[in-house]
Scaffold this active site. Sequence first.
Site, mmCIF file in Angstrom:
data_model
loop_
_atom_site.group_PDB
_atom_site.id
_atom_site.type_symbol
_atom_site.label_atom_id
_atom_site.label_comp_id
_atom_site.label_asym_id
_atom_site.label_seq_id
_atom_site.Cartn_x
_atom_site.Cartn_y
_atom_site.Cartn_z
ATOM 1 N N ASP A 181 0.820 -1.203 0.000
ATOM 2 C CA ASP A 181 0.000 0.000 0.000
ATOM 3 C C ASP A 181 0.858 1.258 0.000
ATOM 4 O O ASP A 181 1.471 1.603 1.013
ATOM 5 C CB ASP A 181 -0.906 -0.013 1.231
ATOM 6 C CG ASP A 181 -1.945 1.095 1.208
ATOM 7 O OD1 ASP A 181 -2.001 1.835 0.206
ATOM 8 O OD2 ASP A 181 -2.707 1.223 2.182
ATOM 9 N N ASP A 193 -1.724 5.391 -6.229
ATOM 10 C CA ASP A 193 -1.975 4.543 -5.069
ATOM 11 C C ASP A 193 -2.069 3.078 -5.478
ATOM 12 O O ASP A 193 -2.924 2.715 -6.285
ATOM 13 C CB ASP A 193 -3.271 5.002 -4.387
ATOM 14 C CG ASP A 193 -3.589 4.228 -3.135
ATOM 15 O OD1 ASP A 193 -2.662 3.658 -2.532
ATOM 16 O OD2 ASP A 193 -4.772 4.201 -2.743
#
Length: 552
Positions: free
Chosen positions: A197, A426
């Site tokens: 992440d 992201d």
Amino acid sequence: MVMKSFLFLLIFIFFFFLSSAFGAHRLTPNASSLLAGIEIPNHPSFNGVSPSSDCDYTTPEKSKTLRTPGGADSDDFDQSKPSVKLHLKHRSAGQPPVAAKDSLVNSAVSDLTRIQTLHKRILEKKHRKTMNRPKKTDVSHVGKLKPAEAEPPTAAEETYAGKLMGTLKSGVTLGSGEYFMDVFIGTPPKHYSLILDTGSDLNWIQCTPCYDCFEQTGPHYDPNQSSSYRNISCNDRRCSLVTSPDPPRPCKPESESQSCPYFYWYGDSSNTTGDFATETFTVNLTTNVDGVKQHHQEVKVENVMFGCGHWNRGLFHGAAGLLGLGRGPLSFASQLQSLYGHSFSYCLVDRDSNSSVSSKLIFGEDKDLLKQPDLNFTALIGGKEAPVDVFYYVHIKSVIVAGETLDIPENTWNLSSDGFGGTIIDSGTTLSYFADPAYNIIKKSFMEKVKRFPLVNDFPVLEPCYNVSGIPDYKNDLPSFGILFNDGAVWNFPVENYFIKLEPEEVVCLAVLGTPRSALSIIGNYQQQNFHIMYDTKKSRLGFAPTKCADV
């Protein structure tokens, strides 16, 4: 019909919550009202695990040990240090397949919750006290880079030439849109699967005793079974790097045994709470000479700060926790800067590729990537001055469809000083999301330019969708798509990165959704497939090069 009605209801509920959250901002000047719906656990204790400080740590034979000198703020980096490469498996073999449509719904629902959360995190960051970072003089607890056995050689860093071998897989078979990385934690090292992440900076894992935990694949991490686990004291300066639960627990003066509690949230129902600690992470190193594999050995990275979570909730789809690669000081990438520098890169194979094909994660400067003629760069904006210094912000100017630069108001993309707007890249978000009115203009342009295929209205998550049944060359009739950045860089995507094909329906849908104008725009991991993506925080730039990632 029942299934379709259920899907419509599910998506409607999440869109309602999303619009409600951003609507609250528009109607009330007090941004803290957005935080009112967050459930903060009231736990009786954050000291359920005691540190195993009385245990001896011994390094296995034929292993090397790396320590993180200076922590996240260290500048002790030699550009001659080699990069390390992690092989990231796209998904695990033997897992029961999840239908593409079901996986898509799960991913979209998870994305919507995540976007709402990212926005709330920006507001929280702005309205709470700025945390003090530990000073360089406060890192005497970590050592210098050296081998774990015998005396370190004169040029210690040169002994680690090679590529770091690990595994990362797509969560598509688990109904998830994230990519999973296999790591080995503790002494002796045990295997865990963590979500990769770039939108978070805290590394954490579910720990025993697990008082309230989600279902994961494999056993929970047990700090009592690791001789290298160390709790961080609540008096340690590093404790200020994490958010404490609310209300905060008083820290006794000069207490060395009272642990540092942390609380980190990802959504109204996704959060982790536990003890802030340090641990040894183990990876496999294959050294090479002139491109020829020489031998295989273990490398241990000591004193990695992470969260040992005893209360964990959320849609993490079988993972044991999360590996943060954001810009913040706690991320795995930041903590490795003193060893491998201020850049890392990854190359994600497409989610539907064979399970034996692996993606790559590389820490350090990748010379092969820098030699690619198609490598393009755009500036990373914000950094420490951004509303949230964890995110990798880029500045979009417009979007190009079928060679036409769309007339989107440029202020649609602006990042405001109060934390609204802007665009991040992201890895933890599956699809791409553009703020209104950009999304509506993009969708309208595609609908005007796609003439050959009939529209399909049976999929409540994405639109437009088209029936391409019996047309093997359908990609040739879909418009091109690219992103134009403010500094002139252009990121052009292949059709499979912005249209999702759903089987067996033989339907393709635009893999882009909209968010409220004040929200973040996000370039998700679906659009990043088969691009080698480079994050260079020292030169504040994002690199991207079209690459067949299976061949990296």
